[in-house]
Design a protein around this motif. Structure first.
Motif, PDB file in Angstrom:
ATOM      1  N   LYS A  44       3.415 -18.928   6.454  1.00  0.00           N
ATOM      2  CA  LYS A  44       2.404 -19.510   7.332  1.00  0.00           C
ATOM      3  C   LYS A  44       1.063 -18.835   7.081  1.00  0.00           C
ATOM      4  N   LEU A  45       0.012 -19.460   7.560  1.00  0.00           N
ATOM      5  CA  LEU A  45      -1.331 -18.922   7.398  1.00  0.00           C
ATOM      6  C   LEU A  45      -1.726 -18.141   8.648  1.00  0.00           C
ATOM      7  N   ILE A  46      -2.348 -16.995   8.432  1.00  0.00           N
ATOM      8  CA  ILE A  46      -2.784 -16.147   9.539  1.00  0.00           C
ATOM      9  C   ILE A  46      -4.160 -15.585   9.221  1.00  0.00           C
ATOM     10  N   TYR A  47      -4.820 -15.055  10.227  1.00  0.00           N
ATOM     11  CA  TYR A  47      -6.022 -14.239  10.048  1.00  0.00           C
ATOM     12  C   TYR A  47      -5.677 -12.828  10.485  1.00  0.00           C
ATOM     13  N   THR A  48      -6.032 -11.868   9.669  1.00  0.00           N
ATOM     14  CA  THR A  48      -5.805 -10.469  10.023  1.00  0.00           C
ATOM     15  C   THR A  48      -6.897  -9.619   9.394  1.00  0.00           C
ATOM     16  N   GLU A  49      -7.011  -8.372   9.828  1.00  0.00           N
ATOM     17  CA  GLU A  49      -8.067  -7.491   9.328  1.00  0.00           C
ATOM     18  C   GLU A  49      -7.572  -6.661   8.159  1.00  0.00           C
ATOM     19  N   ASN A  50      -8.479  -6.444   7.191  1.00  0.00           N
ATOM     20  CA  ASN A  50      -8.164  -5.511   6.109  1.00  0.00           C
ATOM     21  C   ASN A  50      -8.627  -4.115   6.513  1.00  0.00           C
ATOM     22  N   GLU A  51      -8.580  -3.162   5.578  1.00  0.00           N
ATOM     23  CA  GLU A  51      -8.919  -1.777   5.910  1.00  0.00           C
ATOM     24  C   GLU A  51     -10.380  -1.615   6.312  1.00  0.00           C
ATOM     25  N   ALA A  52     -11.231  -2.530   5.883  1.00  0.00           N
ATOM     26  CA  ALA A  52     -12.655  -2.461   6.212  1.00  0.00           C
ATOM     27  C   ALA A  52     -12.988  -3.239   7.479  1.00  0.00           C
ATOM     28  N   PHE A  53     -11.963  -3.607   8.256  1.00  0.00           N
ATOM     29  CA  PHE A  53     -12.114  -4.357   9.502  1.00  0.00           C
ATOM     30  C   PHE A  53     -12.678  -5.754   9.270  1.00  0.00           C
ATOM     31  N   ASN A 102      -8.203 -13.878  -2.909  1.00  0.00           N
ATOM     32  CA  ASN A 102      -8.096 -12.981  -4.063  1.00  0.00           C
ATOM     33  C   ASN A 102      -6.673 -12.503  -4.319  1.00  0.00           C
ATOM     34  N   HIS A 103      -5.739 -12.883  -3.449  1.00  0.00           N
ATOM     35  CA  HIS A 103      -4.314 -12.563  -3.581  1.00  0.00           C
ATOM     36  C   HIS A 103      -4.028 -11.066  -3.518  1.00  0.00           C
ATOM     37  N   ASP A 104      -4.926 -10.318  -2.861  1.00  0.00           N
ATOM     38  CA  ASP A 104      -4.643  -8.905  -2.592  1.00  0.00           C
ATOM     39  C   ASP A 104      -3.526  -8.809  -1.558  1.00  0.00           C
ATOM     40  N   VAL A 105      -2.610  -7.871  -1.772  1.00  0.00           N
ATOM     41  CA  VAL A 105      -1.545  -7.645  -0.798  1.00  0.00           C
ATOM     42  C   VAL A 105      -2.073  -6.672   0.265  1.00  0.00           C
ATOM     43  N   LEU A 106      -2.212  -7.135   1.490  1.00  0.00           N
ATOM     44  CA  LEU A 106      -2.774  -6.313   2.564  1.00  0.00           C
ATOM     45  C   LEU A 106      -1.717  -5.529   3.315  1.00  0.00           C
ATOM     46  N   LYS A 107      -0.499  -6.048   3.334  1.00  0.00           N
ATOM     47  CA  LYS A 107       0.523  -5.353   4.114  1.00  0.00           C
ATOM     48  C   LYS A 107       1.921  -5.746   3.629  1.00  0.00           C
ATOM     49  N   VAL A 108       2.812  -4.754   3.627  1.00  0.00           N
ATOM     50  CA  VAL A 108       4.221  -5.012   3.346  1.00  0.00           C
ATOM     51  C   VAL A 108       5.019  -4.244   4.397  1.00  0.00           C
ATOM     52  N   GLU A 109       5.879  -4.944   5.129  1.00  0.00           N
ATOM     53  CA  GLU A 109       6.674  -4.311   6.179  1.00  0.00           C
ATOM     54  C   GLU A 109       8.149  -4.618   5.950  1.00  0.00           C
ATOM     55  N   PRO A 131      -3.598 -21.555  -3.871  1.00  0.00           N
ATOM     56  CA  PRO A 131      -2.127 -21.573  -3.826  1.00  0.00           C
ATOM     57  C   PRO A 131      -1.508 -20.458  -4.667  1.00  0.00           C
ATOM     58  N   ILE A 132      -0.337 -20.012  -4.251  1.00  0.00           N
ATOM     59  CA  ILE A 132       0.408 -18.981  -4.964  1.00  0.00           C
ATOM     60  C   ILE A 132       1.791 -19.509  -5.321  1.00  0.00           C
ATOM     61  N   ASN A 133       2.192 -19.296  -6.550  1.00  0.00           N
ATOM     62  CA  ASN A 133       3.557 -19.605  -6.968  1.00  0.00           C
ATOM     63  C   ASN A 133       4.409 -18.379  -6.674  1.00  0.00           C
ATOM     64  N   TRP A 134       5.173 -18.446  -5.591  1.00  0.00           N
ATOM     65  CA  TRP A 134       5.932 -17.271  -5.162  1.00  0.00           C
ATOM     66  C   TRP A 134       7.021 -16.890  -6.167  1.00  0.00           C
ATOM     67  N   LEU A 185     -12.146  -9.669   8.754  1.00  0.00           N
ATOM     68  CA  LEU A 185     -11.117 -10.643   9.071  1.00  0.00           C
ATOM     69  C   LEU A 185     -10.901 -11.556   7.865  1.00  0.00           C
ATOM     70  N   ARG A 186      -9.670 -11.616   7.385  1.00  0.00           N
ATOM     71  CA  ARG A 186      -9.343 -12.391   6.193  1.00  0.00           C
ATOM     72  C   ARG A 186      -8.215 -13.379   6.497  1.00  0.00           C
ATOM     73  N   LYS A 187      -8.354 -14.578   5.903  1.00  0.00           N
ATOM     74  CA  LYS A 187      -7.261 -15.536   5.997  1.00  0.00           C
ATOM     75  C   LYS A 187      -6.200 -15.141   4.970  1.00  0.00           C
ATOM     76  N   CYS A 188      -4.939 -15.146   5.403  1.00  0.00           N
ATOM     77  CA  CYS A 188      -3.859 -14.646   4.557  1.00  0.00           C
ATOM     78  C   CYS A 188      -2.625 -15.536   4.660  1.00  0.00           C
ATOM     79  N   TYR A 189      -1.810 -15.440   3.611  1.00  0.00           N
ATOM     80  CA  TYR A 189      -0.447 -15.953   3.688  1.00  0.00           C
ATOM     81  C   TYR A 189       0.425 -14.870   4.335  1.00  0.00           C
TER      82      TYR A 189
END
Length: 429
Positions: free
Chosen positions: A382-391, A419-426, A365-368, A393-397
């Motif tokens: 919501k929860l999603i699966y998406t790819e990181n830069e190394a292709f 690990n709470h890495d930020v994979l994308k900001v749009e 869990p993350i305290n936003w 597949l990671r479960k993400c918020y």
């Protein structure tokens, strides 16, 4: 008669002067392009030499500060070299291999610097340094043809842009390919990604052309009894598929269906569309669900609906697990007409490629309120699966957050659940 001859002479003289002026302009243009290529080629050679020296020099240092400075140089020079290579008239094979090989060197340098993996850098670059020296020497030999021919642009580009035995870059291209495979082998995740992209994991029973048409008519009843032309993909295609073209009344279109399993990859239908709105948004949703049921897509949900004056564009994603997480790489896109609700387009390639899901990944869990700055409001999560830069597949918020400011800006942020890495900001306009 004399007047006619006089006028004809004037016309011929004017035409001759015009032709001379055009030739002069073409010559000047060629000289300008020639000068640009000469400068770019010289610049590329200098950058390559500098990159090779920097890689070699980096192997000397044990002092972290000195090594970090050299790694920063390598990352910067690799990007500059790739930019220069892209501007040269080279064959696609040579250019792509250079971009990949030098890009990998730059990424390795950035990784080593960011993660302070200095021992790993020394271990990985020993062989790369030797190979890069060989490539630099071969590049010098290949490009010498340009200068030896008095920089004859037409002669040099005719050879440089072709992947032939006469190309001076033949050895460069061959060794680049070999070194790329040995020095930077594909990771397991990259290999899996390529297999999915080329549909190498499909092991379904093969279907015939007639069965492919039957499959298409089940999915798209509106084209039943159309006139069909069916061709099969080439022998060297990454995966075999049927390309079906059809005509029925004012409708024309095509579909691609895999030979293995009869999976529809894409569909497009064109016909005159009335401007007036004939179906509501809820009717479009109902028609979409009917199509999904008919097609057997029983594990997808609508993610987004957008409209223009003629059609609705719908994005869907596969849903998995107890927490109903969206698998974004397993997507389907639909195009539905506004006048009748007819399916006009379908892209299901990503869905057919299908990801393998690791449901064991932890969800921490993350305290936003502490994750974001004060004044940030989380409007959706919501929860999603998406790819990181190394292709991988990671479960993400996936979070839609609005930041209180004069612009009242809204962002879409994707954060790894473990690990709470930020994979994308749009930024969302």
């Amino acid at each position: 008669m004399k007047s006619a001859i006089y006028l004809l002479s004037i016309a011929v003289l004017a035409l001759g002067l015009y032709s001379f002026e055009v030739r002069q302009q073409n010559t000047q243009l060629e000289q300008t392009v020639q000068a640009q290529y000469t400068n770019a080629l010289t610049n590329a050679s200098e950058k390559l030499s500098t990159l090779q020296r920097s890689v070699s020099q980096s192997l000397l240092f044990q002092d972290q500060q000195a090594l970090e400075a050299e790694l920063d140089n390598i990352w910067r020079i690799s990007n500059e070299f790739r930019s220069t290579i892209s501007s040269l008239p080279l064959s696609r094979e040579v250019a792509n291999e250079w971009l990949r090989y030098v890009g990998n060197i730059g990424e390795e340098a950035k990784y080593a610097s960011d993660n302070r993996d200095f021992e790993g850098w020394h271990d990985r670059m020993q062989v790369v340094n030797q190979n890069l020296q060989s490539l630099s020497d071969e590049w010098t030999v290949a490009t010498s043809n340009f200068y030896q021919n008095d920089a004859d642009l037409s002669q040099w580009t005719n050879v440089a842009e072709k992947e032939t035995e006469q190309s001076p870059f033949k050895n460069v291209a061959s060794n680049l390919k070999t070194y790329s495979e040995t020095d930077f082998p594909l990771t397991a995740s990259e290999s899996d990604w390529l297999k999915k992209r080329d549909l190498q994991n499909l092991d379904d029973k093969e279907i015939t052309k007639e069965q492919a048409i039957e499959r298409l008519e089940i999915l798209i009843p509106g084209i039943k009894d159309a006139t069909y032309t069916v061709t099969k993909s080439k022998e060297d295609a990454p995966y075999p598929f049927y390309h079906i073209q059809f005509v029925k009344g004012s409708r024309i279109g095509y579909a691609d269906i895999t030979v293995k399993g009869g999976h529809i990859l894409s569909f497009l239908s064109e016909r005159p569309i009335q401007e007036q709105k004939g179906v509501s948004q809820q009717q479009v949703r109902d028609l979409t669900n009917e199509f999904l049921k008919r097609a057997g897509y029983n594990d997808v949900q609508i993610v987004e609906m957008r409209e223009n004056h003629q059609a609705w564009h719908i994005a869907l994603a596969r849903v998995v697990g107890k927490d109903k997480a969206f698998v974004y790489p397993d997507g389907i896109q639909l195009k539905i007409s506004k006048d009748s609700g007819e399916l006009l387009g379908l892209n299901a390639m990503e869905y057919v490629q299908r990801e393998e899901i690791n449901e064991d990944q932890k969800v921490v869990p993350i305290n936003w309120e502490t994750f974001f700055r004060p004044g940030t409001h989380v409007e959706e999560e919501k929860l999603i699966y998406t790819e990181n830069e190394a292709f991988q597949l990671r479960k993400c918020y996936e979070v839609i957050a609005r930041f209180d400011s004069k612009q009242n800006e809204t962002f879409r942020i994707v954060v790894d659940t473990e690990n709470h890495d930020v994979l994308k900001v749009e930024y969302m306009p």
